[in-house]
Design a protein around this motif. Structure first.
Motif, PDB file in Angstrom:
ATOM      1  N   THR A 184       0.771  -1.176  -0.078  1.00 45.56           N
ATOM      2  CA  THR A 184      -0.037  -0.041   0.083  1.00 45.56           C
ATOM      3  C   THR A 184       0.593   1.286  -0.024  1.00 45.56           C
ATOM      4  N   ARG A 185       2.302   1.168  -0.082  1.00 44.27           N
ATOM      5  CA  ARG A 185       3.025   2.406  -0.017  1.00 44.27           C
ATOM      6  C   ARG A 185       2.920   3.129  -1.212  1.00 44.27           C
ATOM      7  N   PRO A 186       2.821   2.565  -2.428  1.00 45.64           N
ATOM      8  CA  PRO A 186       2.774   3.368  -3.773  1.00 45.64           C
ATOM      9  C   PRO A 186       1.533   4.381  -3.762  1.00 45.64           C
ATOM     10  N   PRO A 187       1.784   5.593  -4.202  1.00 45.83           N
ATOM     11  CA  PRO A 187       0.734   6.516  -4.150  1.00 45.83           C
ATOM     12  C   PRO A 187      -0.450   6.159  -4.994  1.00 45.83           C
ATOM     13  N   SER A 188      -0.143   5.432  -6.126  1.00 51.77           N
ATOM     14  CA  SER A 188      -1.181   4.850  -6.940  1.00 51.77           C
ATOM     15  C   SER A 188      -2.180   3.934  -6.011  1.00 51.77           C
ATOM     16  N   ARG A 189      -1.948   3.338  -5.048  1.00 50.95           N
ATOM     17  CA  ARG A 189      -2.822   2.429  -4.233  1.00 50.95           C
ATOM     18  C   ARG A 189      -3.399   3.228  -3.062  1.00 50.95           C
ATOM     19  N   ARG A 190      -3.263   4.686  -2.816  1.00 48.63           N
ATOM     20  CA  ARG A 190      -3.848   5.223  -1.893  1.00 48.63           C
ATOM     21  C   ARG A 190      -4.564   6.235  -2.248  1.00 48.63           C
ATOM     22  N   PRO A 191      -5.755   6.775  -1.532  1.00 46.47           N
ATOM     23  CA  PRO A 191      -6.250   6.176  -0.267  1.00 46.47           C
ATOM     24  C   PRO A 191      -6.673   4.696  -0.350  1.00 46.47           C
ATOM     25  N   ALA A 192      -6.605   4.185   0.595  1.00 49.40           N
ATOM     26  CA  ALA A 192      -7.269   2.695   0.677  1.00 49.40           C
ATOM     27  C   ALA A 192      -8.766   2.805   1.688  1.00 49.40           C
ATOM     28  N   LYS A 193      -9.357   1.988   1.360  1.00 48.77           N
ATOM     29  CA  LYS A 193     -10.765   2.114   2.089  1.00 48.77           C
ATOM     30  C   LYS A 193     -10.618   0.598   2.620  1.00 48.77           C
ATOM     31  N   MET A 194     -11.180   0.699   3.892  1.00 40.16           N
ATOM     32  CA  MET A 194     -11.340  -0.601   4.597  1.00 40.16           C
ATOM     33  C   MET A 194     -12.796  -0.999   4.241  1.00 40.16           C
ATOM     34  N   ILE A 195     -12.927  -2.210   3.769  1.00 44.86           N
ATOM     35  CA  ILE A 195     -14.170  -2.587   3.161  1.00 44.86           C
ATOM     36  C   ILE A 195     -14.769  -4.102   3.633  1.00 44.86           C
ATOM     37  N   HIS A 196     -13.753  -4.601   4.624  1.00 45.54           N
ATOM     38  CA  HIS A 196     -14.171  -5.845   5.396  1.00 45.54           C
ATOM     39  C   HIS A 196     -13.448  -6.036   6.678  1.00 45.54           C
ATOM     40  N   LEU A 197     -13.940  -6.242   7.787  1.00 43.73           N
ATOM     41  CA  LEU A 197     -13.344  -6.481   9.154  1.00 43.73           C
ATOM     42  C   LEU A 197     -14.203  -7.581   9.860  1.00 43.73           C
ATOM     43  N   GLU A 198     -13.151  -8.676  10.051  1.00 42.00           N
ATOM     44  CA  GLU A 198     -13.636  -9.819  10.861  1.00 42.00           C
ATOM     45  C   GLU A 198     -12.885  -9.789  12.287  1.00 42.00           C
ATOM     46  N   SER A 199     -13.661 -10.008  13.102  1.00 46.04           N
ATOM     47  CA  SER A 199     -12.942  -9.981  14.507  1.00 46.04           C
ATOM     48  C   SER A 199     -13.059 -11.670  14.862  1.00 46.04           C
ATOM     49  N   PHE A 200     -11.812 -12.002  15.668  1.00 45.87           N
ATOM     50  CA  PHE A 200     -11.446 -13.418  16.014  1.00 45.87           C
ATOM     51  C   PHE A 200     -10.776 -13.329  17.475  1.00 45.87           C
ATOM     52  N   ASP A 201     -10.950 -14.425  18.304  1.00 47.27           N
ATOM     53  CA  ASP A 201     -10.754 -14.426  19.342  1.00 47.27           C
ATOM     54  C   ASP A 201      -8.983 -14.632  19.468  1.00 47.27           C
ATOM     55  N   THR A 202      -8.497 -15.378  18.720  1.00 45.13           N
ATOM     56  CA  THR A 202      -7.011 -15.426  18.709  1.00 45.13           C
ATOM     57  C   THR A 202      -6.383 -15.060  17.225  1.00 45.13           C
ATOM     58  N   ARG A 203      -5.049 -14.562  17.526  1.00 45.34           N
ATOM     59  CA  ARG A 203      -4.185 -14.284  16.406  1.00 45.34           C
ATOM     60  C   ARG A 203      -4.197 -15.204  15.266  1.00 45.34           C
ATOM     61  N   SER A 204      -3.998 -16.616  15.854  1.00 41.49           N
ATOM     62  CA  SER A 204      -3.871 -17.901  15.094  1.00 41.49           C
ATOM     63  C   SER A 204      -5.212 -17.737  13.943  1.00 41.49           C
ATOM     64  N   ASP A 205      -6.366 -17.677  14.497  1.00 47.65           N
ATOM     65  CA  ASP A 205      -7.746 -17.523  13.658  1.00 47.65           C
ATOM     66  C   ASP A 205      -7.757 -16.528  12.660  1.00 47.65           C
ATOM     67  N   ALA A 206      -7.222 -15.327  13.054  1.00 47.99           N
ATOM     68  CA  ALA A 206      -7.344 -14.252  12.124  1.00 47.99           C
ATOM     69  C   ALA A 206      -6.377 -14.273  11.099  1.00 47.99           C
ATOM     70  N   THR A 207      -5.038 -14.853  11.553  1.00 47.72           N
ATOM     71  CA  THR A 207      -3.968 -15.016  10.232  1.00 47.72           C
ATOM     72  C   THR A 207      -4.397 -16.030   9.273  1.00 47.72           C
ATOM     73  N   LYS A 208      -5.333 -16.883   9.873  1.00 47.17           N
ATOM     74  CA  LYS A 208      -5.596 -18.186   8.948  1.00 47.17           C
ATOM     75  C   LYS A 208      -6.617 -17.604   7.850  1.00 47.17           C
ATOM     76  N   ALA A 209      -7.400 -16.909   8.495  1.00 46.16           N
ATOM     77  CA  ALA A 209      -8.587 -16.210   7.474  1.00 46.16           C
ATOM     78  C   ALA A 209      -7.725 -15.464   6.572  1.00 46.16           C
ATOM     79  N   GLU A 210      -6.649 -14.607   7.069  1.00 48.38           N
ATOM     80  CA  GLU A 210      -5.943 -13.580   6.009  1.00 48.38           C
ATOM     81  C   GLU A 210      -5.449 -14.411   5.064  1.00 48.38           C
ATOM     82  N   TYR A 211      -4.796 -15.705   5.495  1.00 46.96           N
ATOM     83  CA  TYR A 211      -4.005 -16.604   4.546  1.00 46.96           C
ATOM     84  C   TYR A 211      -4.919 -17.112   3.519  1.00 46.96           C
ATOM     85  N   ALA A 212      -6.119 -17.626   4.134  1.00 48.15           N
ATOM     86  CA  ALA A 212      -7.186 -18.281   2.860  1.00 48.15           C
ATOM     87  C   ALA A 212      -7.619 -17.336   2.071  1.00 48.15           C
TER      88      ALA A 212
END
Length: 92
Positions: free
Chosen positions: A43-71
């Motif tokens: 997201t550093r290149p100016p052509s990619r900014r501004p970015a808008k957050m379009i999705h947010l999911e909460s998880f109880d553990t870091r592991s679950d959140a990073t698994k969702a990110e990887y998938a």
């Protein structure tokens, strides 16, 4: 009762219409970092900014959140679009 931090998987839509998926414990801080150019390398290149957050999911553990990110990152563009339609977030 212990006040544990929430763990989040989030998706940004960049100015160039690409998606960026990530992990954080503080969604508003992370979005500011991305939009200031100090976030992820993607997201550093100016052509990619501004970015808008379009999705947010909460998880109880870091592991679950990073698994969702990887998938999410393994999906094709059309699969990512279908995922986002199916999991529309009310948290943003």
């Amino acid at each position: 009762m212990e006040n544990k931090p929430k763990h989040y998987f989030y998706v940004l839509q960049c100015a160039d219409k690409t998606f960026y998926g990530g992990y954080t414990t503080d969604a508003s801080r992370r979005l500011k970092e991305h939009n200031s150019g100090s976030g992820a390398k993607y997201t550093r290149p100016p052509s990619r900014r501004p970015a808008k957050m379009i999705h947010l999911e909460s998880f109880d553990t870091r592991s679950d959140a990073t698994k969702a990110e990887y998938a999410f990152k393994q999906l094709t563009r059309s699969q990512k679009e279908a995922y986002l339609r199916k999991h529309q977030s009310d948290e943003i």
